[in-house]
Design a protein around this motif. Structure first.
Motif, PDB file in Angstrom:
ATOM      1  N   ASP A 148       0.448  -0.784  -0.539  1.00  0.00           N
ATOM      2  CA  ASP A 148       0.068  -0.257  -0.148  1.00  0.00           C
ATOM      3  C   ASP A 148       0.804   0.996  -0.492  1.00  0.00           C
ATOM      4  OD1 ASP A 148      -2.190  -1.310   0.042  1.00  0.00           O
ATOM      5  OD2 ASP A 148      -2.132  -1.370   2.208  1.00  0.00           O
ATOM      6  N   THR A 149       0.210   2.586  -0.319  1.00  0.00           N
ATOM      7  CA  THR A 149       0.203   3.764  -0.443  1.00  0.00           C
ATOM      8  C   THR A 149       0.075   4.167   0.590  1.00  0.00           C
ATOM      9  OG1 THR A 149       2.199   4.109  -2.711  1.00  0.00           O
ATOM     10  CG2 THR A 149       1.552   5.491  -1.195  1.00  0.00           C
ATOM     11  N   ASP A 151      -1.296   8.136   2.267  1.00  0.00           N
ATOM     12  CA  ASP A 151      -1.968   9.049   2.101  1.00  0.00           C
ATOM     13  C   ASP A 151      -2.333   9.805   3.027  1.00  0.00           C
ATOM     14  OD1 ASP A 151      -2.681  12.067   1.040  1.00  0.00           O
ATOM     15  OD2 ASP A 151      -4.091  10.908  -0.593  1.00  0.00           O
ATOM     16  N   THR A 160       2.596  11.881   1.138  1.00  0.00           N
ATOM     17  CA  THR A 160       1.988   9.884   0.364  1.00  0.00           C
ATOM     18  C   THR A 160       3.649   9.350   0.394  1.00  0.00           C
ATOM     19  OG1 THR A 160       2.587  10.696  -1.967  1.00  0.00           O
ATOM     20  CG2 THR A 160       0.539  11.177  -0.583  1.00  0.00           C
ATOM     21  N   VAL A 161       3.364   8.128   1.337  1.00  0.00           N
ATOM     22  CA  VAL A 161       4.241   7.261   1.005  1.00  0.00           C
ATOM     23  C   VAL A 161       4.579   6.239   0.978  1.00  0.00           C
ATOM     24  CG1 VAL A 161       4.253   7.341   3.655  1.00  0.00           C
ATOM     25  CG2 VAL A 161       6.719   7.194   2.082  1.00  0.00           C
ATOM     26  N   PRO A 162       4.561   5.264   0.188  1.00  0.00           N
ATOM     27  CA  PRO A 162       4.719   3.915   0.006  1.00  0.00           C
ATOM     28  C   PRO A 162       5.304   3.012   1.834  1.00  0.00           C
ATOM     29  CG  PRO A 162       5.830   4.346  -1.661  1.00  0.00           C
ATOM     30  CD  PRO A 162       5.585   5.828  -0.393  1.00  0.00           C
ATOM     31  N   ARG A 165       8.568   1.617   2.117  1.00  0.00           N
ATOM     32  CA  ARG A 165       9.640   2.234   2.105  1.00  0.00           C
ATOM     33  C   ARG A 165       9.971   2.729   3.163  1.00  0.00           C
ATOM     34  NH1 ARG A 165       9.984   8.310  -1.101  1.00  0.00           N
ATOM     35  NH2 ARG A 165      12.667   8.342  -0.950  1.00  0.00           N
TER      36      ARG A 165
END
Length: 168
Positions: A148-149, A151, A160-162, A165
């Motif tokens: 998922d990313t 938000d 926003t960030v995966p 990561r």
């Protein structure tokens, strides 16, 4: 707060001493903090704060909590001005990284206290499960996995960030 080299939080007037965070906790915390700070600095939308920054969530009895990362909007930061001691109130965004010594109850209690103090979104990262749980108001809790990313724009405009990561 005592200056004894330990981590502390003040919860409803009771001093809680916490064990130092483990290495994985620190690694994930700094990763999130670096991504958050880069976004905030690039956009000029406010101020990012690192681990152990105190926020006064309530008074008499006092509650001072310290997230692993936080964000305060430019508007709120300008209204309060430079703050040397603890920030008066909750941040717009707070993040907690679960440590091996944390219980589910303790983490959930913190997330709900952040929300009760006016925090818009609380992110709880679980390094063991590689999941990100986002709390937004009563009953609005979502668990995200590595595919998922996130938000978080409602609390940190444009952020926003995966999930993957955060744990890479």
């Amino acid at each position: 707060m005592p200056d004894d080299g330990m981590r502390h939080e003040l919860v409803r007037g009771e001093l809680r001493t916490m064990a130092p965070a483990g290495f994985e906790h620190g690694r994930v915390s700094v990763r999130l903090g670096r991504l958050l700070d880069a976004h905030v600095e690039e956009t000029g939308i406010g101020v990012a704060a690192g681990a152990e920054t105190g926020f006064v969530l309530s008074s008499d009895p006092d509650t001072v909590r310290a997230p692993d990362a936080a964000f305060v909007s430019r508007e709120r930061a300008d209204a309060v001005g430079r703050t040397v001691k603890y920030w008066p109130g909750g941040p717009d965004f707070a993040a907690e990284v679960i440590s091996p010594n944390d219980t589910f109850r303790e983490v959930q209690e913190k997330a709900l206290e952040w929300l009760a103090s006016g925090t818009i979104a609380v992110l709880v990262l679980d390094p063991d499960q590689h999941t990100a749980t986002v709390y937004r108001g009563q009953g609005d809790t979502r668990i995200h996995n590595a595919e998922d990313t996130l938000d978080l724009s409602d609390a940190v405009p444009g952020f926003t960030v995966p999930v993957a990561r955060l744990f890479a």
